[in-house]
Motif scaffolding. Sequence first.
Motif, mmCIF file in Angstrom:
data_model
loop_
_atom_site.group_PDB
_atom_site.id
_atom_site.type_symbol
_atom_site.label_atom_id
_atom_site.label_comp_id
_atom_site.label_asym_id
_atom_site.label_seq_id
_atom_site.Cartn_x
_atom_site.Cartn_y
_atom_site.Cartn_z
ATOM 1 N N PHE A 286 2.564 14.442 -9.099
ATOM 2 C CA PHE A 286 3.602 15.474 -9.093
ATOM 3 C C PHE A 286 4.173 15.657 -10.490
ATOM 4 O O PHE A 286 4.374 16.778 -10.942
ATOM 5 N N GLY A 287 4.407 14.568 -11.182
ATOM 6 C CA GLY A 287 4.935 14.638 -12.536
ATOM 7 C C GLY A 287 3.958 15.291 -13.498
ATOM 8 O O GLY A 287 4.362 16.037 -14.395
ATOM 9 N N GLN A 288 2.666 15.047 -13.321
ATOM 10 C CA GLN A 288 1.663 15.670 -14.181
ATOM 11 C C GLN A 288 1.596 17.174 -13.941
ATOM 12 O O GLN A 288 1.477 17.956 -14.876
ATOM 13 N N GLN A 289 1.700 17.587 -12.688
ATOM 14 C CA GLN A 289 1.580 19.001 -12.370
ATOM 15 C C GLN A 289 2.802 19.794 -12.819
ATOM 16 O O GLN A 289 2.683 20.908 -13.317
ATOM 17 N N MET B 78 0.827 -1.199 0.000
ATOM 18 C CA MET B 78 0.000 0.000 0.000
ATOM 19 C C MET B 78 0.867 1.257 0.000
ATOM 20 O O MET B 78 0.550 2.242 -0.672
ATOM 21 N N LEU B 79 1.972 1.227 0.722
ATOM 22 C CA LEU B 79 2.874 2.379 0.756
ATOM 23 C C LEU B 79 3.510 2.619 -0.608
ATOM 24 O O LEU B 79 3.585 3.760 -1.074
ATOM 25 N N ASN B 80 3.946 1.551 -1.265
ATOM 26 C CA ASN B 80 4.521 1.688 -2.601
ATOM 27 C C ASN B 80 3.486 2.232 -3.587
ATOM 28 O O ASN B 80 3.810 3.069 -4.439
ATOM 29 N N TYR B 81 2.256 1.791 -3.481
ATOM 30 C CA TYR B 81 1.189 2.274 -4.350
ATOM 31 C C TYR B 81 0.946 3.772 -4.124
ATOM 32 O O TYR B 81 0.806 4.544 -5.069
ATOM 33 N N ALA B 82 0.919 4.185 -2.847
ATOM 34 C CA ALA B 82 0.690 5.591 -2.531
ATOM 35 C C ALA B 82 1.831 6.463 -3.046
ATOM 36 O O ALA B 82 1.598 7.541 -3.594
ATOM 37 N N VAL B 83 3.064 6.004 -2.900
ATOM 38 C CA VAL B 83 4.217 6.768 -3.383
ATOM 39 C C VAL B 83 4.179 6.865 -4.901
ATOM 40 O O VAL B 83 4.457 7.926 -5.477
ATOM 41 N N LYS B 84 3.816 5.796 -5.561
ATOM 42 C CA LYS B 84 3.743 5.788 -7.025
ATOM 43 C C LYS B 84 2.682 6.771 -7.517
ATOM 44 O O LYS B 84 2.926 7.554 -8.440
ATOM 45 N N LYS B 85 1.512 6.753 -6.902
ATOM 46 C CA LYS B 85 0.440 7.657 -7.306
ATOM 47 C C LYS B 85 0.816 9.113 -7.047
ATOM 48 O O LYS B 85 0.542 10.004 -7.860
#
Length: 87
Positions: A40-43, A28-35
Amino acid sequence: MVLLQTILIAVLLYYGFKMLWKWLAPLMLNYAVKKTSEKFGQQFGNYEDSYRKETREGETTVDKKPFTRKSNPSKKVGEYIDFEEID
């Protein structure tokens, strides 16, 4: 007998959830960091692309803001009061 079964089930559930949490928490932590990194990359991805297009490799640009003095040093802000200590 029913009390022992209830206690045994409670202990098994506790350790089962504990082991399941150790397995699921990193996922779940890896998923949250990825999202978060995707958002951040989109913004900020568009800003980075536009900045890279303006400058070529080896070229130096300096952006300066014009100096503006906002405060007037001759303007009196307040009255100075000299205090003396009384023993």
